[in-house]
Design a protein around this motif. Structure first.
Motif, PDB file in Angstrom:
ATOM      1  N   TYR A 147       0.848  -1.186   0.000  1.00 58.45           N
ATOM      2  CA  TYR A 147       0.000   0.000   0.000  1.00 58.45           C
ATOM      3  C   TYR A 147       0.888   1.242   0.000  1.00 58.45           C
ATOM      4  O   TYR A 147       1.958   1.236   0.614  1.00 58.45           O
ATOM      5  CB  TYR A 147      -0.913   0.015   1.235  1.00 58.45           C
ATOM      6  CG  TYR A 147      -1.846  -1.166   1.303  1.00 58.45           C
ATOM      7  CD1 TYR A 147      -3.079  -1.143   0.672  1.00 58.45           C
ATOM      8  CD2 TYR A 147      -1.464  -2.327   1.974  1.00 58.45           C
ATOM      9  CE1 TYR A 147      -3.933  -2.244   0.709  1.00 58.45           C
ATOM     10  CE2 TYR A 147      -2.308  -3.427   2.023  1.00 58.45           C
ATOM     11  CZ  TYR A 147      -3.536  -3.374   1.391  1.00 58.45           C
ATOM     12  OH  TYR A 147      -4.368  -4.463   1.430  1.00 58.45           O
ATOM     13  N   PRO A 148       0.453   2.310  -0.652  1.00 55.18           N
ATOM     14  CA  PRO A 148       1.294   3.511  -0.737  1.00 55.18           C
ATOM     15  C   PRO A 148       1.309   4.278   0.582  1.00 55.18           C
ATOM     16  O   PRO A 148       0.327   4.261   1.337  1.00 55.18           O
ATOM     17  CB  PRO A 148       0.610   4.330  -1.837  1.00 55.18           C
ATOM     18  CG  PRO A 148      -0.833   3.930  -1.760  1.00 55.18           C
ATOM     19  CD  PRO A 148      -0.810   2.459  -1.401  1.00 55.18           C
TER      20      PRO A 148
ATOM     21  N   ARG B  71      -4.718   6.742  -5.899  1.00 55.03           N
ATOM     22  CA  ARG B  71      -4.180   5.988  -7.030  1.00 55.03           C
ATOM     23  C   ARG B  71      -2.673   5.775  -6.863  1.00 55.03           C
ATOM     24  O   ARG B  71      -1.968   6.644  -6.360  1.00 55.03           O
ATOM     25  CB  ARG B  71      -4.475   6.709  -8.343  1.00 55.03           C
ATOM     26  CG  ARG B  71      -5.958   6.828  -8.628  1.00 55.03           C
ATOM     27  CD  ARG B  71      -6.239   7.402 -10.011  1.00 55.03           C
ATOM     28  NE  ARG B  71      -7.661   7.526 -10.226  1.00 55.03           N
ATOM     29  CZ  ARG B  71      -8.462   6.529 -10.617  1.00 55.03           C
ATOM     30  NH1 ARG B  71      -7.941   5.330 -10.852  1.00 55.03           N
ATOM     31  NH2 ARG B  71      -9.755   6.724 -10.782  1.00 55.03           N
ATOM     32  N   TRP B  72      -2.219   4.597  -7.286  1.00 56.61           N
ATOM     33  CA  TRP B  72      -0.798   4.302  -7.282  1.00 56.61           C
ATOM     34  C   TRP B  72      -0.561   3.163  -8.267  1.00 56.61           C
ATOM     35  O   TRP B  72      -1.516   2.635  -8.860  1.00 56.61           O
ATOM     36  CB  TRP B  72      -0.322   3.929  -5.877  1.00 56.61           C
ATOM     37  CG  TRP B  72      -0.734   2.570  -5.379  1.00 56.61           C
ATOM     38  CD1 TRP B  72      -1.988   2.178  -5.008  1.00 56.61           C
ATOM     39  CD2 TRP B  72       0.097   1.428  -5.215  1.00 56.61           C
ATOM     40  NE1 TRP B  72      -1.999   0.861  -4.616  1.00 56.61           N
ATOM     41  CE2 TRP B  72      -0.732   0.382  -4.729  1.00 56.61           C
ATOM     42  CE3 TRP B  72       1.453   1.195  -5.404  1.00 56.61           C
ATOM     43  CZ2 TRP B  72      -0.234  -0.896  -4.451  1.00 56.61           C
ATOM     44  CZ3 TRP B  72       1.952  -0.083  -5.124  1.00 56.61           C
ATOM     45  CH2 TRP B  72       1.108  -1.107  -4.654  1.00 56.61           C
ATOM     46  N   GLU B  73       0.666   2.789  -8.488  1.00 52.52           N
ATOM     47  CA  GLU B  73       0.964   1.668  -9.364  1.00 52.52           C
ATOM     48  C   GLU B  73       2.228   0.963  -8.902  1.00 52.52           C
ATOM     49  O   GLU B  73       3.026   1.529  -8.141  1.00 52.52           O
ATOM     50  CB  GLU B  73       1.119   2.121 -10.813  1.00 52.52           C
ATOM     51  CG  GLU B  73       2.290   3.052 -11.064  1.00 52.52           C
ATOM     52  CD  GLU B  73       2.374   3.500 -12.512  1.00 52.52           C
ATOM     53  OE1 GLU B  73       3.510   3.677 -12.993  1.00 52.52           O
ATOM     54  OE2 GLU B  73       1.323   3.684 -13.151  1.00 52.52           O
ATOM     55  N   ARG B  74       2.376  -0.268  -9.355  1.00 48.59           N
ATOM     56  CA  ARG B  74       3.612  -1.012  -9.089  1.00 48.59           C
ATOM     57  C   ARG B  74       4.071  -1.664 -10.388  1.00 48.59           C
ATOM     58  O   ARG B  74       3.259  -1.938 -11.285  1.00 48.59           O
ATOM     59  CB  ARG B  74       3.413  -2.064  -7.995  1.00 48.59           C
ATOM     60  CG  ARG B  74       2.524  -3.241  -8.389  1.00 48.59           C
ATOM     61  CD  ARG B  74       2.566  -4.339  -7.343  1.00 48.59           C
ATOM     62  NE  ARG B  74       1.728  -5.479  -7.716  1.00 48.59           N
ATOM     63  CZ  ARG B  74       1.732  -6.662  -7.078  1.00 48.59           C
ATOM     64  NH1 ARG B  74       2.530  -6.842  -6.040  1.00 48.59           N
ATOM     65  NH2 ARG B  74       0.950  -7.649  -7.477  1.00 48.59           N
TER      66      ARG B  74
ATOM     67  N   ASN C  81      -7.081  -2.578  -2.159  1.00 48.87           N
ATOM     68  CA  ASN C  81      -6.375  -2.356  -3.413  1.00 48.87           C
ATOM     69  C   ASN C  81      -7.233  -2.928  -4.536  1.00 48.87           C
ATOM     70  O   ASN C  81      -7.543  -4.130  -4.532  1.00 48.87           O
ATOM     71  CB  ASN C  81      -5.032  -3.095  -3.421  1.00 48.87           C
ATOM     72  CG  ASN C  81      -3.865  -2.232  -3.003  1.00 48.87           C
ATOM     73  OD1 ASN C  81      -3.800  -1.059  -3.338  1.00 48.87           O
ATOM     74  ND2 ASN C  81      -2.921  -2.819  -2.291  1.00 48.87           N
TER      75      ASN C  81
ATOM     76  N   THR D 260      -6.307   1.502  -7.700  1.00 49.01           N
ATOM     77  CA  THR D 260      -7.042   2.470  -6.899  1.00 49.01           C
ATOM     78  C   THR D 260      -7.200   1.877  -5.510  1.00 49.01           C
ATOM     79  O   THR D 260      -7.613   0.720  -5.376  1.00 49.01           O
ATOM     80  CB  THR D 260      -8.434   2.754  -7.486  1.00 49.01           C
ATOM     81  OG1 THR D 260      -8.285   3.330  -8.782  1.00 49.01           O
ATOM     82  CG2 THR D 260      -9.207   3.715  -6.593  1.00 49.01           C
TER      83      THR D 260
END
Length: 254
Positions: free
Chosen positions: A27-28, A191-194, A142, A244
């Motif tokens: 998680y961010p 929002r984030w990404e990996r 997530n 998201t």
């Protein structure tokens, strides 16, 4: 999904605990900053029950921000993995519908990727019972951004191949019962990404309940097809997954 299917899915995680811990997304940092903002208090020094803690992916992040965390987890396999990876975090066996905790003993009750496995008619009153005045029930998930073309296609592929496929693309029905209680409820999204390798994607899929409950021959065939499909899409072997984080914070009266 029938009650028996729901139970089979819920009980499937112990056997894939190692895969779950190795490949599920984290998680961010912004998520925990938002939790602190909406809860109106820092995580440092807070007494937190992390319910449905699984292998401790979120539990460790809460602990790392200075919270005094107790993990509550029903699956022996998941609890064993959590203890092996994070022996400093106490773990108790239990479920959100009947928390093994005293009244007014927690500042926050958190559910990371887990609240949809509870019966909200029981788990919400249980959370309220163990929270102190002004405490917060915190729910977050997530969710892969299925508006991205390849992820939408992946969902269609899995839904067609696996009869027990399910995806919690909308959580309104899961969190709606909160509105029937004296809680101040706030919803938000981040929002984030990996970026991960193709084999990490495959390992992540193995940890999904709809793969874990599938017949072995079917599971391996679908995963082999998935590996081939992803290799064609990402020839360099690096897969960018946009997410998201769906966050709900429900505050009890002070």
């Amino acid at each position: 999904m029938t009650d028996l299917q729901h139970l089979a899915h819920a009980n499937s995680f112990g056997a894939v605990a190692a895969e779950y811990d190795r490949a599920r997304p984290s998680y961010p940092p912004a998520l925990f900053e938002e939790i602190e903002r909406l809860a109106g208090r820092p995580l440092a020094g807070a007494d937190v029950l992390d319910v449905g803690a699984g292998t401790g992916i979120a539990t460790r992040l809460l602990h790392g921000r200075g919270a005094r965390v107790i993990a509550v987890e029903p699956s022996q396999g998941m609890a064993d993995q959590l203890r092996a990876v994070s022996p400093q975090i106490p773990v108790v066996r239990g479920v959100g519908d009947e928390l093994p905790c005293h009244d007014a003993s927690a500042d926050l009750v958190t559910y990371a990727q887990a609240f949809h496995w509870t019966d909200p008619e029981r788990s919400v009153p249980e959370a309220i019972r163990v929270l102190r005045p002004g405490g917060a029930l915190v729910l977050f998930w997530n969710l892969k951004d299925r508006s991205v073309g390849w992820l939408g296609e992946q969902e269609r592929r899995h839904a067609a191949a696996l009869s027990s496929y399910h995806y919690y693309g909308t959580l309104n029905a899961v969190t709606e019962p909160l509105e029937r209680h004296p809680l101040r409820v706030t919803h938000t999204k981040l929002r984030w990404e990996r970026t991960i390798g193709i084999e990490d994607v495959i390992t992540d899929l193995r940890s999904k309940s709809y793969f874990a409950v599938a017949e072995p021959e079917l599971r391996e065939r679908v995963l082999a097809e998935e590996r081939e499909w992803l290799t064609g899409l990402f020839p360099d072997g690096r897969v960018v997954e946009p997410y998201t984080v769906d966050l709900t914070v429900a505050l009890t009266p002070a």
